[in-house]
Design an enzyme around this catalytic site. Structure first.
Site, PDB file in Angstrom:
ATOM      1  N   HIS A 165      -4.069   0.981  11.961  1.00 18.01           N
ATOM      2  CA  HIS A 165      -3.853  -0.275  12.689  1.00 18.01           C
ATOM      3  C   HIS A 165      -5.225  -0.873  13.041  1.00 18.01           C
ATOM      4  O   HIS A 165      -6.014  -0.212  13.726  1.00 18.01           O
ATOM      5  CB  HIS A 165      -3.045   0.028  13.961  1.00 18.01           C
ATOM      6  CG  HIS A 165      -2.875  -1.136  14.871  1.00 18.01           C
ATOM      7  ND1 HIS A 165      -2.786  -2.440  14.427  1.00 18.01           N
ATOM      8  CD2 HIS A 165      -2.750  -1.204  16.229  1.00 18.01           C
ATOM      9  CE1 HIS A 165      -2.633  -3.241  15.470  1.00 18.01           C
ATOM     10  NE2 HIS A 165      -2.616  -2.524  16.567  1.00 18.01           N
TER      11      HIS A 165
ATOM     12  N   HIS B  27       0.835  -1.215   0.000  1.00 20.37           N
ATOM     13  CA  HIS B  27       0.000   0.000   0.000  1.00 20.37           C
ATOM     14  C   HIS B  27       0.870   1.265   0.000  1.00 20.37           C
ATOM     15  O   HIS B  27       0.525   2.270   0.628  1.00 20.37           O
ATOM     16  CB  HIS B  27      -0.946   0.026   1.207  1.00 20.37           C
ATOM     17  CG  HIS B  27      -1.967  -1.062   1.214  1.00 20.37           C
ATOM     18  ND1 HIS B  27      -3.238  -0.910   0.710  1.00 20.37           N
ATOM     19  CD2 HIS B  27      -1.907  -2.341   1.655  1.00 20.37           C
ATOM     20  CE1 HIS B  27      -3.920  -2.037   0.856  1.00 20.37           C
ATOM     21  NE2 HIS B  27      -3.130  -2.935   1.420  1.00 20.37           N
TER      22      HIS B  27
ATOM     23  N   ASN C  48     -10.381  -2.740   2.298  1.00 19.10           N
ATOM     24  CA  ASN C  48     -10.058  -2.741   0.873  1.00 19.10           C
ATOM     25  C   ASN C  48     -11.323  -2.517   0.055  1.00 19.10           C
ATOM     26  O   ASN C  48     -12.433  -2.511   0.598  1.00 19.10           O
ATOM     27  CB  ASN C  48      -9.450  -4.095   0.462  1.00 19.10           C
ATOM     28  CG  ASN C  48      -7.973  -4.217   0.828  1.00 19.10           C
ATOM     29  OD1 ASN C  48      -7.306  -3.230   1.126  1.00 19.10           O
ATOM     30  ND2 ASN C  48      -7.476  -5.436   0.798  1.00 19.10           N
TER      31      ASN C  48
ATOM     32  N   TYR D 231       0.657  -4.244  12.123  1.00 18.95           N
ATOM     33  CA  TYR D 231       0.535  -2.814  11.836  1.00 18.95           C
ATOM     34  C   TYR D 231       1.271  -1.937  12.840  1.00 18.95           C
ATOM     35  O   TYR D 231       1.702  -0.835  12.504  1.00 18.95           O
ATOM     36  CB  TYR D 231      -0.941  -2.414  11.732  1.00 18.95           C
ATOM     37  CG  TYR D 231      -1.580  -2.926  10.458  1.00 18.95           C
ATOM     38  CD1 TYR D 231      -1.795  -4.287  10.280  1.00 18.95           C
ATOM     39  CD2 TYR D 231      -1.948  -2.077   9.437  1.00 18.95           C
ATOM     40  CE1 TYR D 231      -2.360  -4.784   9.124  1.00 18.95           C
ATOM     41  CE2 TYR D 231      -2.518  -2.562   8.265  1.00 18.95           C
ATOM     42  CZ  TYR D 231      -2.720  -3.905   8.120  1.00 18.95           C
ATOM     43  OH  TYR D 231      -3.274  -4.395   6.970  1.00 18.95           O
TER      44      TYR D 231
HETATM   45 FE1  HDE Z   1      -2.543  -4.749   5.358  1.00 18.99          FE
HETATM   46  N1  HDE Z   1      -0.748  -3.959   5.845  1.00 18.99           N
HETATM   47  N2  HDE Z   1      -1.891  -6.567   5.915  1.00 18.99           N
HETATM   48  N3  HDE Z   1      -4.291  -5.606   4.730  1.00 18.99           N
HETATM   49  N4  HDE Z   1      -3.218  -2.993   4.767  1.00 18.99           N
HETATM   50  C1  HDE Z   1      -0.397  -2.673   5.720  1.00 18.99           C
HETATM   51  O1  HDE Z   1       0.688  -1.373   7.344  1.00 18.99           O
HETATM   52  C2  HDE Z   1      -0.795  -6.802   6.648  1.00 18.99           C
HETATM   53  C3  HDE Z   1      -4.625  -6.921   4.825  1.00 18.99           C
HETATM   54  C4  HDE Z   1      -4.469  -2.682   4.339  1.00 18.99           C
HETATM   55  O2  HDE Z   1      -3.237   3.524   3.982  1.00 18.99           O
HETATM   56  C5  HDE Z   1       0.909  -2.347   6.362  1.00 18.99           C
HETATM   57  O3  HDE Z   1       1.137   0.783   7.800  1.00 18.99           O
HETATM   58  C6  HDE Z   1      -0.729  -8.199   7.016  1.00 18.99           C
HETATM   59  C7  HDE Z   1      -6.032  -7.103   4.614  1.00 18.99           C
HETATM   60  C8  HDE Z   1      -4.541  -1.296   3.978  1.00 18.99           C
HETATM   61  O4  HDE Z   1      -1.651   3.345   5.492  1.00 18.99           O
HETATM   62  C9  HDE Z   1       1.321  -3.672   7.008  1.00 18.99           C
HETATM   63  C10 HDE Z   1      -1.821  -8.774   6.450  1.00 18.99           C
HETATM   64  C11 HDE Z   1      -6.523  -5.863   4.384  1.00 18.99           C
HETATM   65  C12 HDE Z   1      -3.273  -0.783   4.230  1.00 18.99           C
HETATM   66  C13 HDE Z   1       0.186  -4.578   6.586  1.00 18.99           C
HETATM   67  C14 HDE Z   1      -2.554  -7.748   5.768  1.00 18.99           C
HETATM   68  C15 HDE Z   1      -5.431  -4.943   4.447  1.00 18.99           C
HETATM   69  C16 HDE Z   1      -2.465  -1.861   4.733  1.00 18.99           C
HETATM   70  C17 HDE Z   1       1.923  -1.697   5.439  1.00 18.99           C
HETATM   71  C18 HDE Z   1      -2.218 -10.224   6.481  1.00 18.99           C
HETATM   72  C19 HDE Z   1      -7.966  -5.478   4.084  1.00 18.99           C
HETATM   73  C20 HDE Z   1      -2.794   0.629   3.990  1.00 18.99           C
HETATM   74  C21 HDE Z   1       2.163  -0.320   5.985  1.00 18.99           C
HETATM   75  C22 HDE Z   1      -2.773 -10.618   7.701  1.00 18.99           C
HETATM   76  C23 HDE Z   1      -8.875  -5.777   5.172  1.00 18.99           C
HETATM   77  C24 HDE Z   1      -3.041   1.502   5.154  1.00 18.99           C
HETATM   78  C25 HDE Z   1       1.296  -0.192   7.126  1.00 18.99           C
HETATM   79  C26 HDE Z   1      -2.601   2.910   4.856  1.00 18.99           C
HETATM   80  C27 HDE Z   1      -1.135  -1.727   5.123  1.00 18.99           C
HETATM   81  C28 HDE Z   1       0.157  -5.866   6.972  1.00 18.99           C
HETATM   82  C29 HDE Z   1      -3.726  -8.016   5.033  1.00 18.99           C
HETATM   83  C30 HDE Z   1      -5.615  -3.537   4.227  1.00 18.99           C
HETATM   84  C31 HDE Z   1       2.694  -4.178   6.706  1.00 18.99           C
HETATM   85  C32 HDE Z   1       0.338  -8.854   7.834  1.00 18.99           C
HETATM   86  C33 HDE Z   1      -6.801  -8.422   4.669  1.00 18.99           C
HETATM   87  C34 HDE Z   1      -5.742  -0.550   3.446  1.00 18.99           C
HETATM   88  O5  HDE Z   1       1.355  -3.566   8.388  1.00 18.99           O
END
Ligand code: HDE
Length: 717
Positions: free
Chosen positions: A338, A74, A147, A361
């Site tokens: 988060h 992202h 999402n 997060y």
């Molecule tokens: Fe994320 N995801 N994600 N994700 N995600 C991040 O956090 C992660 C997942 C989503 O505009 C990171 O600050 C793991 C699902 C959005 O700042 C990180 C898993 C969904 C955003 C991270 C998922 C999301 C992130 C990268 C598997 C939809 C952007 C930087 C369990 C429900 C937020 C940060 C923004 C961002 C980890 C799966 C949505 C690395 C480990 C499912 C919208 O922490």
């Protein structure tokens, strides 16, 4: 209300951190006024720079460290401030303050993003879009980090590093940028049956939205709502865009990536600047705890959605984005979401994907924002007061007073005190859990294909066509034959016709008789065969608000026609722009000067939802301008509404647009699948009405066009 007051309390909080250079002297970071910043301090005009040049050193030192690591996923995003209003109290369902009191205005900050691309990648890549909302509630921050697709690729967070490594550019050559059309992504998908349903969504038009403002949003995981009596229910969160959900064609998305890589972020920015504030209704699907096992899917499985036809979405409030950030880095880049930022009245489920995110997060911010104090960055500060015994660390800005940063203490009178539940103290929902420690996955998670099939069957024929074309493009870039073959096998478990149509475009055979991995959904449980809510073609199509219309003008243009279209469509909220060969003005048929908004060099039909070609009298310079002809032909190819009058109709003929009536139709207005033409100049009102109806329909799929991978082309000959 002034522009800066629109998100209330959070905006007031941010005000203390704003800096404005208006009328101020340039200073160093220490406040020293600077009187020369264009030359370094040297020993002689041509001599070496002196070490004592503190101004040079401070300026360069800061510059050298301007970048922070981009988000691991992202990375590319755009954000806006706004407000959330609740329609009616939900006290029966939750004790969350912002969901109890309709008189409250809750400030929000929303960041939209792509997932795979780097910070500088193009907006229109085929990808999931992040839709992360920070609610600054009076009881603390609630982040809904969702999402624009209601399900996810994997069922357990421990697979996330594998997923992302497969999707990101390949490690040896860092190719391709912001795309899944490569070997490793499809190698992974083809070996992971649980990803198939999401792969279907990614190949669909949902992965190339027309605008962030025209996307649905989903919290994906099952959460809990908990009321004041401690009763818990399962909930899924939704955002429903009031403009409806609409998409680009892949052909357009690719061209936009080159012509305007900032397409989505500038669309959001401009809409807010022009006062056309994007709006979404907040929706919830609620299930009683006792209904947990009534359905053919497991509520804890994040690769499954709850069909809206089985569990309706109740719209409970509205979010309006009404203010652009002041500073991209300070706000959009530094915002830290988060899923564990929670308020009393909302709680987690045991979805193993959600559980893993609750670690990730916080952890990621340590690298990205450089330490544990990121909650003090202005955009991340709650509007609720913060008092705790956390101390020190990099970039600490709070000046904690007192002498007893520990609990229990007597020296500070026991403060900060623990909050009892009736004073808003968060109490985890006391769900009973027990079980052996195991790395096993529940049998109920092993139905990998039924919702992929549901999605396929719920699409309209044209949407299915686009999906097939997308697989031909993506798998067409996969050089490993065994990966293409395995993927077709995976599609064969979704639907045999889907598999054979995919296979036909990528040079592989459909396998027969391989046993389907996983298990069949349990019989006798609630499910649906088809979910109309999943098709974009069932989205509202009654508005042309913010739709972009190009008027292709040239010297001699009929001023009356231009103003009729401009006034008629602008009154309905559309954005009408005059395109000329060059910037400046064009002389109209009645001697007026018409202002040109864009020269043909800087725009293309992919940036518009419709085009109007007015009469320009007999000498029509447009007919010899290839870019004008391409403009209308491309609009036709992409199914957009095209209107023309007088010599404009002749121009459509030159461009090869089919279905144009022969000259001499006595000024009648003809409408052939969104191609609206009139010989005459009289009835502009009817023309504007037809244009309006055509644009509201979004696209005209019923044209006499041939479908090919990547979009549609004009019939040959
Ligand atoms: Fe994320 N995801 N994600 N994700 N995600 C991040 O956090 C992660 C997942 C989503 O505009 C990171 O600050 C793991 C699902 C959005 O700042 C990180 C898993 C969904 C955003 C991270 C998922 C999301 C992130 C990268 C598997 C939809 C952007 C930087 C369990 C429900 C937020 C940060 C923004 C961002 C980890 C799966 C949505 C690395 C480990 C499912 C919208 O922490």
């Amino acid at each position: 209300m002034s522009e800066n007051q629109r998100d209330g309390k959070k905006n007031d909080d941010l005000e203390a951190f704003r800096e404005s250079p208006d009328g101020q002297y340039l200073t160093s970071n220490q406040g020293l006024r600077i009187n020369h910043t264009d030359d370094s301090l040297k020993a002689g005009e041509r001599g070496p720079t002196l070490l004592e040049d503190f101004h040079f050193r401070e300026k360069i030192m800061h510059f050298d460290h301007e970048r922070i690591p981009e988000r691991v996923v992202h990375a590319r995003g755009a954000a806006a401030h706004g407000v959330f209003h609740l329609y009616e109290p939900l006290t029966d369902l939750t004790k969350a303050g912002f969901l109890n009191d309709p008189s409250r205005e809750t400030p929000v900050f929303v960041r939209f993003s792509t997932v795979v691309g780097s910070r500088g990648s193009a907006d229109t890549a085929r990808d999931v879009r992040g839709f992360a909302t920070k609610f600054y509630t009076e009881e603390g921050i609630f982040d809904l980090v969702g999402n624009n697709i209601p399900i996810f690729f994997i069922q357990d967070a421990i697979k996330f590093p594998d997923l992302v490594h497969a999707l990101k550019p390949e490690q040896h050559n860092e190719i391709p940028q912001a795309a899944t059309a490569h070997n490793t992504a499809w190698d992974f998908f083809s070996l992971l049956p649980e990803s198939t349903a999401m792969v279907m969504w990614i190949m669909s038009d949902r992965a190339i939205p027309r605008s962030f403002r025209m996307m649905e949003g989903f919290g994906i995981h099952t959460f809990r709502l908990v009321n004041a009596e401690g009763k818990s229910r399962f909930v899924k969160f939704h955002w429903k865009p009031l403009l409806g959900a609409h998409s680009l064609l892949w052909d357009e998305a690719q061209e936009l990536a080159g012509r305007n890589a900032d397409w989505h972020r500038s669309d959001l920015w401009q809409a807010i600047e022009s006062g056309a504030y994007p709006e979404w209704e907040f929706g919830i699907q609620v299930l009683e705890e006792g209904q947990e096992f009534d359905f053919a899917f497991d509520l804890l499985d994040p690769t499954k959605l709850w069909p809206e036809e089985l569990i309706p979405v109740r719209r409970i409030g509205k979010m309006t984005l009404n203010r652009n950030p002041d500073n991209y880095f300070a706000e959009t880049e530094q915002v830290a979401f988060h899923p564990g930022h929670l308020v009393s009245g909302i709680d987690f489920s045991n979805d193993p994907l959600l559980q893993g995110r609750l670690f990730s997060y916080l952890d990621t911010q340590l690298t990205r924002l450089g330490g544990p104090n990121f909650a003090e960055i202005p955009i991340n500060r709650p509007i609720a007061p913060v008092h705790n015994n956390q101390r020190d660390g990099l970039h600490r800005t709070t000046i904690n007073t007192g002498t007893a940063p520990y609990s229990p203490n007597s020296l500070s009178g026991g403060c900060p005190m623990l909050a009892p539940e009736n004073a808003g103290g968060f109490v985890t929902y006391p769900e009973h859990v027990e079980g052996p420690k195991t790395r096993a996955r529940s049998e109920s998670f092993k139905d990998y294909f039924s919702q992929a099939t549901l999605f396929w069957k719920s699409l309209s024929p044209i949407e299915q066509e686009h999906l097939i074309a997308a697989t031909h493009f993506e798998l067409g870039k996969v050089t490993a034959l065994q990966v293409r073959e395995r993927m077709v096998e995976m599609f064969s478990y979704v639907d045999p016709e889907l598999a054979s149509r995919v296979a036909a475009g990528i040079g592989v055979q459909v396998p027969s008789g391989t046993p389907q991995p996983g298990v069949q959904p349990p019989s006798g449980k609630k499910t649906v065969e088809k979910s109309p809510a999943l098709s974009l073609e069932n989205q509202p199509s009654d508005s042309i608000a913010t739709r972009r219309v190009a008027v292709l003008a040239a010297p001699g243009v009929d001023a009356g026609q231009v103003s009729a279209v401009k006034n008629g469509l602008t009154a309905k909220g559309a954005v009408v722009e005059v395109i000329g060969q060059r910037l400046g003005t064009i002389q109209t048929n009645n001697g007026q000067e018409l202002e040109v908004d864009h020269s043909g060099l800087t725009v293309s039909s992919v940036m518009y939802d419709a085009v109007f070609v007015p009469d320009t009298g007999s000498a029509d310079e447009r007919a010899s301008d290839g870019s004008v002809l391409q403009f209308v032909a491309q609009a036709y190819k992409h199914g957009k509404t095209i209107a023309a009058a007088g010599t404009g109709v002749a121009l459509l003929r030159v461009a090869g647009i089919p279905g144009i009536p022969a000259p001499g139709s006595d000024g009648h207005i003809m409408d052939d699948a969104g191609v609206i033409t009139t010989d005459g100049r009289s009835d502009m009102k009817t023309l504007v009405d037809k244009l309006t109806a055509g644009i509201a329909q979004h696209r005209h799929w019923n044209r006499n066009v041939m479908l090919v991978p990547g979009g549609v082309v004009l019939p040959v000959g």
